[in-house]
Design an enzyme around this catalytic site. Structure first.
Site, PDB file in Angstrom:
ATOM      1  N   ARG A  37       7.061  50.311  47.113  1.00  0.00           N
ATOM      2  CA  ARG A  37       7.375  48.906  46.511  1.00  0.00           C
ATOM      3  C   ARG A  37       7.080  47.939  47.668  1.00  0.00           C
ATOM      4  NH1 ARG A  37      13.291  49.438  43.352  1.00  0.00           N
ATOM      5  NH2 ARG A  37      12.376  49.550  41.268  1.00  0.00           N
ATOM      6  N   LYS A 201      22.007  58.185  34.166  1.00  0.00           N
ATOM      7  CA  LYS A 201      22.778  57.749  33.089  1.00  0.00           C
ATOM      8  C   LYS A 201      22.238  57.285  31.984  1.00  0.00           C
ATOM      9  CE  LYS A 201      26.983  55.922  35.465  1.00  0.00           C
ATOM     10  NZ  LYS A 201      27.843  55.069  35.581  1.00  0.00           N
ATOM     11  N   GLY A 352      11.932  54.254  40.998  1.00  0.00           N
ATOM     12  CA  GLY A 352      11.961  54.705  42.416  1.00  0.00           C
ATOM     13  C   GLY A 352      11.835  56.294  42.815  1.00  0.00           C
ATOM     14  N   GLY A 375      13.918  50.900  35.412  1.00  0.00           N
ATOM     15  CA  GLY A 375      14.360  50.100  34.250  1.00  0.00           C
ATOM     16  C   GLY A 375      13.599  48.967  33.596  1.00  0.00           C
TER      17      GLY A 375
HETATM   18  C1  3PG Z   1      15.670  49.265  40.526  1.00  0.00           C
HETATM   19  O1  3PG Z   1      15.478  50.058  41.427  1.00  0.00           O
HETATM   20  O2  3PG Z   1      16.168  49.685  39.310  1.00  0.00           O
HETATM   21  C2  3PG Z   1      15.712  47.846  40.587  1.00  0.00           C
HETATM   22  O3  3PG Z   1      15.416  47.325  42.279  1.00  0.00           O
HETATM   23  C3  3PG Z   1      16.917  46.877  40.118  1.00  0.00           C
HETATM   24  O4  3PG Z   1      17.867  47.537  40.786  1.00  0.00           O
HETATM   25  P1  3PG Z   1      19.173  47.699  39.749  1.00  0.00           P
HETATM   26  O5  3PG Z   1      18.932  48.743  38.831  1.00  0.00           O
HETATM   27  O6  3PG Z   1      20.624  47.921  41.054  1.00  0.00           O
HETATM   28  O7  3PG Z   1      19.567  46.340  39.307  1.00  0.00           O
END
Ligand code: 3PG
Ligand code: MG
Length: 394
Positions: A37, A201, A352, A375
């Protein structure tokens, strides 16, 4: 067709840039475990610096829930970014307030300042206007490259760009690249389309899942998400991580779709994550005994999923198949990384952990598109409007 304002549309330049990045990177102690990233923001940062802009960078890291917690400090990111840029990165210990304002104002052309975690303030996730107003003071123009966080209507993503004249806001090169690729794939999906989904989840992924069952030919489910589906089918899951609040939704999604939503047929289970003394494979029909928990997909599932992946022409992968941070429980995730890389399909890997797995497998260059959003790419592919993208649309 989604078109956003890009760096070329940005007026005026040079100007002090408020740059929203998604530096929510996996950490190993105080070291960045996977810098994807950060690396992906370098083209935009170089472009802005070459144009003579001072750059103020803001990001979140983890979910500190509005309190200052050193565990979620961006300090490790500062060190990695300085190394990758080959120059000094200045630091402000809070993303708003006098220190940040003074350091931002003093920045010279091409200099970079990193602000501490936006989520140390609850107002970030609250999309708070006053907080956005404080951030607004730090830049003359606004650039968003945080594709991974653009599905969040948070202050730095949504409220803040609205405080600038629209020609003072743009998506960076990374945001534009993500949108271009994902849009190209989703306007003409080549079938069969297999979506490989894992992670902890179901909660928060229900809408994209409902959209995906309409778009994809096969959903291959692993990780904690699979536990919840299996529990919804009445399987005994022992001490496995199960998203108890999503059992009804899982059952509803499965109803009539058992042929297209594939669940593991076997699982790797253990008695303990940290000190496993008992690791074995069970068929799901036998269930997970009390005191044991599912931590990976089993060998039969690996070959079933790999064969589905092998015959797909489009693959989207988000989320690991098990507790892959532990080597003993990474087999499923690593096998999927290899299967996706070896396929001749158009492949998109987002999130990630899946990206880290693909990189660790050594096959990253065989993936058509590695997305910096997990997401976010899931939501984009399922047709949802992302707040961070909407606000930058032409
Ligand atoms: C992620 O890694 O999913 C994004 O950086 C967003 O983070 P979050 O899911 O905690 O909002
Ligand atoms: Mg997330």
């Amino acid at each position: 067709m989604i078109k956003i304002r890009t760096l070329a549309d940005l007026r005026p330049l040079p100007a002090r840039v408020f740059y929203r990045a998604d530096y929510n990177v996996p950490l190993d102690g105080d070291r960045v475990a996977d810098a994807t990233r950060i690396e992906e923001t370098l083209p935009t940062l170089r472009r802005l610096r070459d144009a003579g802009c001072p750059v103020v960078i803001a990001s979140h890291l983890g979910r500190p829930k509005g309190t200052r917690n050193p565990k979620y400090s961006l300090e490790p990111v500062r060190a990695k970014l300085a190394e990758l840029l080959g120059s000094d990165v200045q630091w402000a210990s809070d993303c708003i307030g006098d220190e940040a304002a003074a350091k931002a104002a003093a920045l010279q052309a091409g200099e970079v300042l990193l602000l501490e975690n936006l989520r140390f303030h609850a107002e970030e996730e609250g999309n708070d206007q006053a907080f956005a107003g404080e951030l607004r003071k730090l830049g003359e123009v606004y650039v968003n490259d945080a594709f991974g966080a653009s599905h969040r209507a948070h202050a730095s993503i949504d409220a803040l760009p609205r405080l600038f004249p629209s020609d003072h806001t743009a998506g960076g090169l990374l945001l534009a690249k993500e949108i271009d690729f994902l849009q190209k794939v989703t306007t003409h999906i080549e079938h069969p389309f297999a979506a490989l989904l894992g992670g902890a989840k179901i909660a928060g992924k229900i809408e994209p899942l409902e959209a995906l069952v309409k778009l994809a030919d096969t959903l291959l489910i692993g990780g904690g998400m699979a536990n919840t589906f299996l529990a919804a089918k009445g399987m005994r899951m022992g001490n496995s991580l199960v998203d108890g609040e999503s059992l009804d939704v899982a059952a509803r999604l499965l109803a009539g779709r058992e042929a297209m939503i594939l669940l593991p047929s076997d699982l790797t289970i253990t008695n303990s994550l940290d000190e496993p003394t008992d690791i074995k494979t069970v068929g799901v029909a036998d269930g997970v005994p009390h005191g044991m928990m599912a931590v990976d997909i089993g060998p039969r599932t690996i070959s079933q999923y790999a064969s589905q992946i092998g015959s797909a022409r489009t693959i989207f992968w988000n989320g690991p198949m098990g507790v892959f941070e532990k080597e003993q429980f990474a087999k499923g995730t690593m096998a999927m990384a290899k299967a996706v890389a070896e396929s001749r399909a158009i492949s998109i890997v987002g999130g990630g952990e899946s990206v880290e797995a693909v990189k660790a497998s050594g096959f990253a260059e065989k993936i058509s598109h590695i997305s910096t959003g997990g997401g976010a790419s899931l939501e984009f592919i399922s047709g949802a409007a992302l707040p961070g993208v909407e606000v930058l649309r032409v």
